[in-house]
Design an enzyme around this catalytic site. Structure first.
Site, mmCIF file in Angstrom:
data_model
loop_
_atom_site.group_PDB
_atom_site.id
_atom_site.type_symbol
_atom_site.label_atom_id
_atom_site.label_comp_id
_atom_site.label_asym_id
_atom_site.label_seq_id
_atom_site.Cartn_x
_atom_site.Cartn_y
_atom_site.Cartn_z
ATOM 1 N N LYS A 11 0.823 -1.223 0.000
ATOM 2 C CA LYS A 11 0.000 0.000 0.000
ATOM 3 C C LYS A 11 0.858 1.276 0.000
ATOM 4 O O LYS A 11 2.067 1.226 0.256
ATOM 5 C CB LYS A 11 -0.930 -0.039 1.215
ATOM 6 C CG LYS A 11 -1.955 -1.176 1.166
ATOM 7 C CD LYS A 11 -2.952 -1.059 2.324
ATOM 8 C CE LYS A 11 -3.968 -2.185 2.299
ATOM 9 N NZ LYS A 11 -4.999 -2.009 3.358
ATOM 10 N N TYR A 51 -12.733 -2.324 -3.386
ATOM 11 C CA TYR A 51 -13.209 -2.363 -1.997
ATOM 12 C C TYR A 51 -14.735 -2.242 -1.902
ATOM 13 O O TYR A 51 -15.255 -1.842 -0.861
ATOM 14 C CB TYR A 51 -12.539 -1.252 -1.191
ATOM 15 C CG TYR A 51 -11.118 -1.591 -0.761
ATOM 16 C CD1 TYR A 51 -10.845 -2.696 0.039
ATOM 17 C CD2 TYR A 51 -10.042 -0.786 -1.140
ATOM 18 C CE1 TYR A 51 -9.562 -3.010 0.444
ATOM 19 C CE2 TYR A 51 -8.746 -1.088 -0.738
ATOM 20 C CZ TYR A 51 -8.516 -2.205 0.061
ATOM 21 O OH TYR A 51 -7.238 -2.514 0.471
ATOM 22 N N ASN A 114 -2.029 0.318 6.725
ATOM 23 C CA ASN A 114 -1.523 -0.940 7.277
ATOM 24 C C ASN A 114 -0.658 -1.730 6.284
ATOM 25 O O ASN A 114 -0.554 -2.953 6.379
ATOM 26 C CB ASN A 114 -2.670 -1.778 7.848
ATOM 27 C CG ASN A 114 -3.657 -2.241 6.796
ATOM 28 O OD1 ASN A 114 -3.569 -1.822 5.647
ATOM 29 N ND2 ASN A 114 -4.578 -3.102 7.183
ATOM 30 N N HIS A 117 -2.251 -5.550 1.713
ATOM 31 C CA HIS A 117 -3.544 -6.223 1.593
ATOM 32 C C HIS A 117 -3.297 -7.620 1.065
ATOM 33 O O HIS A 117 -2.414 -7.818 0.237
ATOM 34 C CB HIS A 117 -4.455 -5.475 0.595
ATOM 35 C CG HIS A 117 -5.639 -6.295 0.166
ATOM 36 N ND1 HIS A 117 -6.810 -6.333 0.872
ATOM 37 C CD2 HIS A 117 -5.799 -7.162 -0.875
ATOM 38 C CE1 HIS A 117 -7.647 -7.171 0.280
ATOM 39 N NE2 HIS A 117 -7.057 -7.686 -0.788
ATOM 40 N N GLU A 128 -9.768 -10.649 -7.475
ATOM 41 C CA GLU A 128 -8.799 -9.564 -7.277
ATOM 42 C C GLU A 128 -7.640 -9.670 -8.273
ATOM 43 O O GLU A 128 -7.202 -8.661 -8.836
ATOM 44 C CB GLU A 128 -8.298 -9.582 -5.825
ATOM 45 C CG GLU A 128 -9.396 -9.181 -4.833
ATOM 46 C CD GLU A 128 -8.955 -9.221 -3.380
ATOM 47 O OE1 GLU A 128 -9.715 -8.703 -2.534
ATOM 48 O OE2 GLU A 128 -7.861 -9.750 -3.072
HETATM 49 P P1 CMP Z 1 -7.434 -4.498 3.770
HETATM 50 O O1 CMP Z 1 -6.942 -5.862 4.068
HETATM 51 O O2 CMP Z 1 -6.865 -3.826 2.587
HETATM 52 O O3 CMP Z 1 -9.037 -4.560 3.606
HETATM 53 C C1 CMP Z 1 -9.881 -3.499 3.952
HETATM 54 C C2 CMP Z 1 -9.145 -2.374 4.573
HETATM 55 O O4 CMP Z 1 -9.940 -1.429 5.243
HETATM 56 C C3 CMP Z 1 -8.217 -2.876 5.635
HETATM 57 O O5 CMP Z 1 -7.160 -3.581 5.044
HETATM 58 C C4 CMP Z 1 -7.846 -1.620 6.371
HETATM 59 O O6 CMP Z 1 -6.738 -0.973 5.807
HETATM 60 C C5 CMP Z 1 -9.083 -0.773 6.158
HETATM 61 N N1 CMP Z 1 -9.759 -0.592 7.424
HETATM 62 C C6 CMP Z 1 -10.337 -1.538 8.168
HETATM 63 N N2 CMP Z 1 -10.851 -0.991 9.289
HETATM 64 C C7 CMP Z 1 -10.582 0.331 9.234
HETATM 65 C C8 CMP Z 1 -10.848 1.418 10.081
HETATM 66 N N3 CMP Z 1 -11.513 1.250 11.235
HETATM 67 N N4 CMP Z 1 -10.420 2.621 9.697
HETATM 68 C C9 CMP Z 1 -9.768 2.795 8.509
HETATM 69 N N5 CMP Z 1 -9.486 1.785 7.663
HETATM 70 C C10 CMP Z 1 -9.875 0.564 8.039
#
Ligand code: CMP
Length: 140
Positions: A11, A51, A114, A117, A128
């Site tokens: 990311k 998403y 984070n 993904h 995906e």
């Molecule tokens: P990802 O695995 O990419 O799938 C969905 C994403 O939503 C997740 O990782 C997080 O980065 C994001 N996400 C999930 N919960 C929250 C939250 N409370 N606030 C912001 N982003 C979130």
């Protein structure tokens, strides 16, 4: 054990800190093979489609803005039980909950930023991968 493919995104928070190689080293050390990879800027449409399952969640807007804020590296990873193996390697969505030694524990800044993904199931992985790669882009 089954050889599977999973979809991965490094990311914008990770590419901004020049961590592509460090993340890839952890992926390869875990026994997964990077069988397709490209660095791209994704469009708002692509992020919203990717998403779509989170469209009703309160963080959806923030998530889309973040994912289009800088380059990402999209990847196909291959290996034994690759979907579960990569989820184990990534660690929990919230880095505060992630186990030691996982990518998110080591690199993630927050639950939103984070670093990586990974697909959550085989059908999702197929969808995906197909959103970003043609069959002949993937060389195992
Ligand atoms: P990802 O695995 O990419 O799938 C969905 C994403 O939503 C997740 O990782 C997080 O980065 C994001 N996400 C999930 N919960 C929250 C939250 N409370 N606030 C912001 N982003 C979130």
């Amino acid at each position: 054990m089954a050889i599977e493919r999973t979809f991965s995104i490094i990311k914008p928070d990770a590419t901004a800190r020049n961590l592509t190689g460090a993340v890839n080293a952890m992926i390869e050390r875990a026994g997964l093979r990077i069988v397709a990879q490209k660095r791209v800027l994704i469009s708002r449409d692509q992020a919203e489609t990717f998403y779509a399952v989170h469209r009703q969640r309160p963080f959806f807007r923030e998530l889309v803005e973040f994912m289009i804020s800088g380059p990402v590296v999209v990847q196909v990873l291959e290996g034994e039980n690759a979907i579960a193996a990569y989820r184990d390697l990534m660690g929990a969505t919230d880095p505060a909950q992630a186990a030691p030694g996982t990518i998110r524990k080591v690199f993630a800044k927050s639950i939103g930023e984070n670093s990586v993904h990974g697909s959550d199931a085989a059908d999702t992985a197929g969808r995906e991968i197909a959103q970003f790669f043609a069959g002949n882009d993937i060389v195992g």
